[in-house]
Motif scaffolding. Structure first.
Motif, PDB file in Angstrom:
ATOM      1  N   GLN A   1       0.891  -1.248   0.075  1.00  0.00           N
ATOM      2  CA  GLN A   1       0.039   0.046   0.033  1.00  0.00           C
ATOM      3  C   GLN A   1       0.955   1.215   0.123  1.00  0.00           C
ATOM      4  O   GLN A   1       0.628   2.288  -0.790  1.00  0.00           O
ATOM      5  CB  GLN A   1      -0.888   0.006   1.199  1.00  0.00           C
ATOM      6  CG  GLN A   1      -2.017   1.196   1.173  1.00  0.00           C
ATOM      7  CD  GLN A   1      -2.680   1.138   2.341  1.00  0.00           C
ATOM      8  OE1 GLN A   1      -2.657   0.172   3.367  1.00  0.00           O
ATOM      9  NE2 GLN A   1      -3.817   2.181   2.379  1.00  0.00           N
ATOM     10  N   ALA A   2       1.955   1.220   1.013  1.00  0.00           N
ATOM     11  CA  ALA A   2       2.842   2.344   0.921  1.00  0.00           C
ATOM     12  C   ALA A   2       3.529   2.566  -0.543  1.00  0.00           C
ATOM     13  O   ALA A   2       3.344   3.817  -0.921  1.00  0.00           O
ATOM     14  CB  ALA A   2       3.961   2.254   1.980  1.00  0.00           C
ATOM     15  N   GLU A   3       3.905   1.621  -1.068  1.00  0.00           N
ATOM     16  CA  GLU A   3       4.406   1.608  -2.270  1.00  0.00           C
ATOM     17  C   GLU A   3       3.615   2.218  -3.558  1.00  0.00           C
ATOM     18  O   GLU A   3       3.805   3.128  -4.277  1.00  0.00           O
ATOM     19  CB  GLU A   3       5.077   0.338  -2.937  1.00  0.00           C
ATOM     20  CG  GLU A   3       6.090   0.425  -3.938  1.00  0.00           C
ATOM     21  CD  GLU A   3       5.556   0.528  -5.315  1.00  0.00           C
ATOM     22  OE1 GLU A   3       6.319   1.052  -6.364  1.00  0.00           O
ATOM     23  OE2 GLU A   3       4.460   0.280  -5.591  1.00  0.00           O
ATOM     24  N   THR A   4       2.408   2.025  -3.586  1.00  0.00           N
ATOM     25  CA  THR A   4       1.263   2.290  -4.548  1.00  0.00           C
ATOM     26  C   THR A   4       0.964   3.894  -3.963  1.00  0.00           C
ATOM     27  O   THR A   4       0.913   4.611  -5.181  1.00  0.00           O
ATOM     28  CB  THR A   4       0.123   1.434  -4.260  1.00  0.00           C
ATOM     29  OG1 THR A   4       0.355   0.143  -4.661  1.00  0.00           O
ATOM     30  CG2 THR A   4      -0.985   1.955  -5.021  1.00  0.00           C
ATOM     31  N   LEU A   5       0.885   4.235  -2.945  1.00  0.00           N
ATOM     32  CA  LEU A   5       0.540   5.543  -2.541  1.00  0.00           C
ATOM     33  C   LEU A   5       1.774   6.427  -3.061  1.00  0.00           C
ATOM     34  O   LEU A   5       1.684   7.503  -3.567  1.00  0.00           O
ATOM     35  CB  LEU A   5       0.248   5.658  -1.028  1.00  0.00           C
ATOM     36  CG  LEU A   5      -0.984   5.168  -0.766  1.00  0.00           C
ATOM     37  CD1 LEU A   5      -0.961   5.116   1.026  1.00  0.00           C
ATOM     38  CD2 LEU A   5      -2.139   5.988  -1.324  1.00  0.00           C
ATOM     39  N   LEU A   6       3.129   6.101  -2.480  1.00  0.00           N
ATOM     40  CA  LEU A   6       4.109   7.051  -3.015  1.00  0.00           C
ATOM     41  C   LEU A   6       4.279   6.943  -4.611  1.00  0.00           C
ATOM     42  O   LEU A   6       4.771   8.074  -4.960  1.00  0.00           O
ATOM     43  CB  LEU A   6       5.431   6.326  -2.305  1.00  0.00           C
ATOM     44  CG  LEU A   6       6.836   6.986  -2.558  1.00  0.00           C
ATOM     45  CD1 LEU A   6       6.512   8.448  -2.158  1.00  0.00           C
ATOM     46  CD2 LEU A   6       7.998   6.230  -2.122  1.00  0.00           C
ATOM     47  N   ARG A   7       4.141   6.026  -5.282  1.00  0.00           N
ATOM     48  CA  ARG A   7       4.360   5.926  -6.680  1.00  0.00           C
ATOM     49  C   ARG A   7       3.366   7.132  -7.373  1.00  0.00           C
ATOM     50  O   ARG A   7       3.639   7.612  -8.135  1.00  0.00           O
ATOM     51  CB  ARG A   7       4.027   4.585  -7.339  1.00  0.00           C
ATOM     52  CG  ARG A   7       4.296   4.478  -8.564  1.00  0.00           C
ATOM     53  CD  ARG A   7       3.972   2.977  -9.168  1.00  0.00           C
ATOM     54  NE  ARG A   7       5.039   2.114  -8.851  1.00  0.00           N
ATOM     55  CZ  ARG A   7       5.886   1.787  -9.571  1.00  0.00           C
ATOM     56  NH1 ARG A   7       6.460   2.283 -10.847  1.00  0.00           N
ATOM     57  NH2 ARG A   7       7.065   0.961  -9.158  1.00  0.00           N
ATOM     58  N   SER A   8       2.229   6.994  -6.647  1.00  0.00           N
ATOM     59  CA  SER A   8       1.427   7.979  -7.469  1.00  0.00           C
ATOM     60  C   SER A   8       1.662   9.289  -6.953  1.00  0.00           C
ATOM     61  O   SER A   8       1.311  10.408  -7.884  1.00  0.00           O
ATOM     62  CB  SER A   8      -0.131   7.712  -6.714  1.00  0.00           C
ATOM     63  OG  SER A   8      -0.534   6.514  -7.214  1.00  0.00           O
ATOM     64  N   ALA A   9       2.192   9.647  -5.649  1.00  0.00           N
ATOM     65  CA  ALA A   9       2.505  10.916  -5.422  1.00  0.00           C
ATOM     66  C   ALA A   9       3.852  11.493  -5.916  1.00  0.00           C
ATOM     67  O   ALA A   9       3.841  12.800  -5.766  1.00  0.00           O
ATOM     68  CB  ALA A   9       2.345  11.073  -3.687  1.00  0.00           C
TER      69      ALA A   9
END
Length: 219
Positions: free
Chosen positions: A35-43
């Motif tokens: 989840q952290a990786e998905t959020l960071l990739r988007s931001a």
């Protein structure tokens, strides 16, 4: 310049940034990291900048013995800076107020990602400089060994990081966005290797979390 968000699995590096090297995450922890990786990739909006200058552009004599040793034999230097952008900062600030576990996971992921981006930019620099028949040391960042963090002010000024990648320096010599890195590489017309700072003169040696665990920031 824009940099590519890393595609390879960074779990090992992320756990190291968590202070959990060698730990095998359970399913719940793995979900948190994904989840952290998905959020960071988007931001994140990864960007980098670099510039080669005569070594005299830096006042090396006032930057500590470790940096001077690292640049020994060099007549020029490459300055570089990398950032994940303000979106990553905004994401982490929001999560720090709403989900502290996820915030910690995003922070560790961002630390691992910024290191990979530095490797990517260094590889680009190395190819271009070596193509001109010159040699490079590894990169060295302000704040390591006895090199003062205040050197970041000069590096960002010479790179014009504010306009180049949206990165500036606080009065405490910290970079903002906070997931940003500056570094120096020495260049010469003959092989050079540079020199690692080690723990002996590090400004953080008395409160280093790695040393308390019996390791170093290199491992």
């Amino acid at each position: 310049m824009e940099l590519c968000y890393p595609d390879r699995d960074l779990t090992r590096e992320i756990l190291r940034c968590f202070g959990a090297s060698g730990w095998q995450p359970d399913e719940a922890s793995s979900r948190l990291l994904r989840q952290a990786e998905t959020l960071l990739r988007s931001a994140a909006t990864p960007r980098g900048i670099w510039r080669e200058l005569p070594l005299t552009a830096l006042e090396v004599d006032t930057c500590g013995d470790d940096l001077a040793r690292h640049l020994h034999g060099c007549d020029r230097c490459v300055l570089m800076a990398v950032t994940l952008g303000s979106g990553a900062d905004t994401l982490m600030r929001r999560l720090e107020l709403t989900d502290i576990a996820l915030a910690a996971a995003v922070d560790a992921t961002a630390s691992a990602v910024i290191e990979q981006l530095c490797d990517e930019l260094e590889s680009r620099i190395r190819r271009e400089v070596q193509a001109s028949g010159r040699y490079l040391t590894g990169r060295y960042s302000p704040g390591y060994g006895d090199c003062p963090l205040a050197l970041q002010d000069d590096l960002c000024l010479m790179l014009d990081t504010v306009r180049g990648i949206g990165c500036s320096v606080t009065p405490e010599h910290l970079l903002t966005p906070r997931k940003s890195v500056t570094a120096i590489l020495g260049t010469a017309d003959h092989p050079v290797t540079g020199a690692r700072a080690g723990c002996a003169h590090c400004l953080l040696r008395n409160k280093c979390a790695y040393r308390k665990r019996g390791t170093t920031c290199e491992n």
